[in-house]
Design a protein around this motif. Structure first.
Motif, PDB file in Angstrom:
ATOM      1  N   SER A   1       0.819  -1.210   0.000  1.00 39.27           N
ATOM      2  CA  SER A   1       0.000   0.000   0.000  1.00 39.27           C
ATOM      3  C   SER A   1       0.853   1.261   0.000  1.00 39.27           C
ATOM      4  N   GLN A   2       2.066   1.174   0.583  1.00 42.78           N
ATOM      5  CA  GLN A   2       2.902   2.369   0.639  1.00 42.78           C
ATOM      6  C   GLN A   2       3.561   2.662  -0.695  1.00 42.78           C
TER       7      GLN A   2
ATOM      8  N   PHE B   1       0.557   2.656  -3.957  1.00 42.26           N
ATOM      9  CA  PHE B   1      -0.325   3.812  -3.914  1.00 42.26           C
ATOM     10  C   PHE B   1       0.391   4.932  -3.157  1.00 42.26           C
TER      11      PHE B   1
ATOM     12  N   ALA C   1      -1.004   7.719  -0.595  1.00 39.47           N
ATOM     13  CA  ALA C   1      -2.413   7.447  -0.325  1.00 39.47           C
ATOM     14  C   ALA C   1      -2.680   7.490   1.176  1.00 39.47           C
ATOM     15  N   VAL C   2      -1.724   7.043   1.979  1.00 40.20           N
ATOM     16  CA  VAL C   2      -1.870   7.049   3.438  1.00 40.20           C
ATOM     17  C   VAL C   2      -0.683   7.775   4.037  1.00 40.20           C
TER      18      VAL C   2
ATOM     19  N   PRO D   1      -7.056   8.169  -4.661  1.00 35.52           N
ATOM     20  CA  PRO D   1      -6.533   7.379  -3.534  1.00 35.52           C
ATOM     21  C   PRO D   1      -7.612   6.490  -2.908  1.00 35.52           C
ATOM     22  N   ALA D   2      -8.839   7.018  -2.796  1.00 35.90           N
ATOM     23  CA  ALA D   2      -9.928   6.241  -2.199  1.00 35.90           C
ATOM     24  C   ALA D   2     -10.255   5.016  -3.043  1.00 35.90           C
TER      25      ALA D   2
ATOM     26  N   GLU E   1      -7.580   2.113  -2.905  1.00 35.57           N
ATOM     27  CA  GLU E   1      -7.574   1.229  -1.733  1.00 35.57           C
ATOM     28  C   GLU E   1      -8.401  -0.030  -1.951  1.00 35.57           C
ATOM     29  N   HIS E   2      -9.307  -0.003  -2.920  1.00 35.21           N
ATOM     30  CA  HIS E   2     -10.174  -1.154  -3.173  1.00 35.21           C
ATOM     31  C   HIS E   2      -9.712  -1.983  -4.379  1.00 35.21           C
TER      32      HIS E   2
ATOM     33  N   LYS F   1      -7.279  -4.628  -5.913  1.00 29.81           N
ATOM     34  CA  LYS F   1      -6.320  -5.669  -5.524  1.00 29.81           C
ATOM     35  C   LYS F   1      -5.174  -5.757  -6.521  1.00 29.81           C
TER      36      LYS F   1
END
Length: 253
Positions: free
Chosen positions: A169-170, A173, A176-177, A232-233, A236-237, A239
């Motif tokens: 995720s880092q 994306f 994103a977070v 970004p939202a 997250e969904h 895969k």
């Protein structure tokens, strides 16, 4: 086309802005919007050309009827070879001719408005600092950046073989977070160092730490989220993310 008649840049900076806009439009046609471009280049139609406009838009159309035209014309009849060769090779060939057209348009303006030797050299250097459309379309630009990074960081123990190291995720994306721990901040700095010279597979522009980027799981090219219409939202969904070009290759028989 009419885009040139309505917009006549007169300084080196204006010509360069014109060049960048046209380039961005043509890159869009050959990457993010390649499916639409492919369909418009029907071999059954007349001689077609790919035009880029200063507004970062593109168009497939017939050449201008007047001779000489307002601007130099792009390669004529790009549609005829569409089904006679591999799509990748055809797109690469269109990209090469698009690069040649962009240079001819830029130096047409330079000649028309009396650029001297110093102005022409400055204009060429500004243009030459950008990857060519061919390099963006074929991924050569990203390979060159990777090779340069490998040489620069040769003494470092950090591996360059996997651009998606760390938590998925880092790196996949980016931004994103927001990181919360010191260790995560370290990872982000490392990621930014590694991708600082990465180029967007759609527009060819450089990576910036304050922008959201996403990496294709198939070709491993990086893209601005805005260029491939991924937020970004939404990311997250996802895969497994496939860029427009890879998605089209799977879909087309």
């Amino acid at each position: 086309m009419d885009g040139g008649a309505q917009y006549n840049p007169r300084t080196v900076e204006e010509v360069f802005r014109d060049f960048k806009g046209r380039r961005a439009g043509m890159i869009k046609a050959l990457t993010a919007e390649v499916e639409e471009f492919y369909q418009q280049c029907d071999p059954e139609k007349e001689n077609l050309c790919l035009y880029g406009f200063p507004s970062e838009q593109w168009e497939v159309n017939l050449p201008a009827e007047e001779v000489p035209p307002e601007l130099p014309e792009p390669a004529l009849g790009i549609n005829f070879a569409r089904d006679g060769m591999q799509e990748k090779d055809w797109l690469s060939l269109v990209a090469v001719h698009s690069d040649a057209w962009l240079l001819s348009v830029a130096f047409y303006f330079g000649a028309r408005f009396g650029f001297d030797k110093a102005d022409r050299k400055r204009l060429f250097n500004m243009i030459n600092d950008l990857p060519t459309i061919f390099e963006v379309v074929t991924g050569t630009a990203k390979k060159q950046v990777k090779e340069k990074s490998s040489i620069t960081n040769n003494s470092s123990s950090k591996s360059k073989s996997n651009p998606k190291k760390g938590s998925e995720s880092q790196t996949k994306f980016t931004k994103a977070v927001q990181p919360k721990e010191e260790e995560e901040e370290g990872l982000e700095e490392e990621d930014e160092e590694e991708h600082g010279e990465t180029l967007c597979g759609a527009c060819g522009e450089n990576y910036a730490s304050d922008e959201f980027w996403i990496c294709c799981d198939i070709c491993e090219k990086w893209f601005h989220g805005k260029c491939v219409k991924i937020t970004p939202a939404r990311a997250e969904h996802i895969k497994q993310y496939k860029c427009p070009s890879c998605s089209n290759k799977r879909a087309r028989p």
